[in-house]
Design a protein around this motif. Structure first.
Motif, PDB file in Angstrom:
ATOM      1  N   VAL A  60       0.857  -1.185   0.000  1.00 16.71           N
ATOM      2  CA  VAL A  60       0.000   0.000   0.000  1.00 16.71           C
ATOM      3  C   VAL A  60       0.892   1.233   0.000  1.00 16.71           C
ATOM      4  N   VAL A  61       0.683   2.060  -0.987  1.00 18.10           N
ATOM      5  CA  VAL A  61       1.448   3.302  -1.097  1.00 18.10           C
ATOM      6  C   VAL A  61       0.485   4.453  -0.817  1.00 18.10           C
ATOM      7  N   PRO A  62       0.796   5.297   0.158  1.00 19.20           N
ATOM      8  CA  PRO A  62      -0.103   6.425   0.430  1.00 19.20           C
ATOM      9  C   PRO A  62      -0.146   7.377  -0.758  1.00 19.20           C
ATOM     10  N   PRO A  63      -1.244   8.095  -0.912  1.00 18.07           N
ATOM     11  CA  PRO A  63      -1.393   8.986  -2.073  1.00 18.07           C
ATOM     12  C   PRO A  63      -0.302  10.044  -2.178  1.00 18.07           C
ATOM     13  N   CYS A  64       0.236  10.480  -1.052  1.00 12.50           N
ATOM     14  CA  CYS A  64       1.250  11.532  -1.145  1.00 12.50           C
ATOM     15  C   CYS A  64       2.551  11.009  -1.759  1.00 12.50           C
ATOM     16  N   LYS A  65       2.790   9.714  -1.680  1.00 14.14           N
ATOM     17  CA  LYS A  65       4.014   9.175  -2.251  1.00 14.14           C
ATOM     18  C   LYS A  65       3.809   8.751  -3.707  1.00 14.14           C
ATOM     19  N   ARG A  66       2.555   8.626  -4.128  1.00 13.30           N
ATOM     20  CA  ARG A  66       2.285   8.257  -5.511  1.00 13.30           C
ATOM     21  C   ARG A  66       2.522   9.439  -6.444  1.00 13.30           C
ATOM     22  N   GLY A  67       2.276  10.586  -5.951  1.00 15.18           N
ATOM     23  CA  GLY A  67       2.476  11.768  -6.762  1.00 15.18           C
ATOM     24  C   GLY A  67       1.313  12.038  -7.663  1.00 15.18           C
ATOM     25  N   GLY A  68       1.437  13.058  -8.450  1.00 11.08           N
ATOM     26  CA  GLY A  68       0.359  13.419  -9.347  1.00 11.08           C
ATOM     27  C   GLY A  68      -0.118  14.829  -9.057  1.00 11.08           C
ATOM     28  N   ILE A  71      -1.865  16.572  -5.360  1.00  9.77           N
ATOM     29  CA  ILE A  71      -1.613  15.787  -4.163  1.00  9.77           C
ATOM     30  C   ILE A  71      -0.521  16.473  -3.361  1.00  9.77           C
ATOM     31  N   CYS A  74       3.619  14.410   1.776  1.00  9.00           N
ATOM     32  CA  CYS A  74       3.417  13.943   3.153  1.00  9.00           C
ATOM     33  C   CYS A  74       4.228  14.761   4.159  1.00  9.00           C
TER      34      CYS A  74
END
Length: 74
Positions: A60-68, A71, A74
């Motif tokens: 599970v990757v939190p949204p802040c580390k996925r980027g885009g 966003i 973190c």
């Protein structure tokens, strides 16, 4: 005279049917006297047990580390 032929024909048919029954019974007795061979079942097929591979772990990757766009980090 025709009645004699009918009687003779029916007698011949009766004798022929009797002979056929005697021959059939003799062949049935010959088959019954023959020893039977035991039926053996086919050898069992041994297969290796089915091994199920476990599913890969879920990362599970939190949204802040996925980027885009949009966003916040973190």
């Amino acid at each position: 005279m025709t009645s004699q032929f009918k009687v003779q024909g029916s007698m011949k048919g009766l004798l022929l049917a009797t002979a056929a029954v005697v021959v059939t019974m003799a062949s049935m007795q010959a088959n019954a006297a023959r020893p039977t061979t035991p039926v053996t079942p086919p050898p069992a097929v041994t297969r290796p047990p089915i091994q199920q591979t476990p599913p890969p772990p879920v990362i599970v990757v939190p949204p802040c580390k996925r980027g885009g766009p949009g966003i916040t980090p973190c």
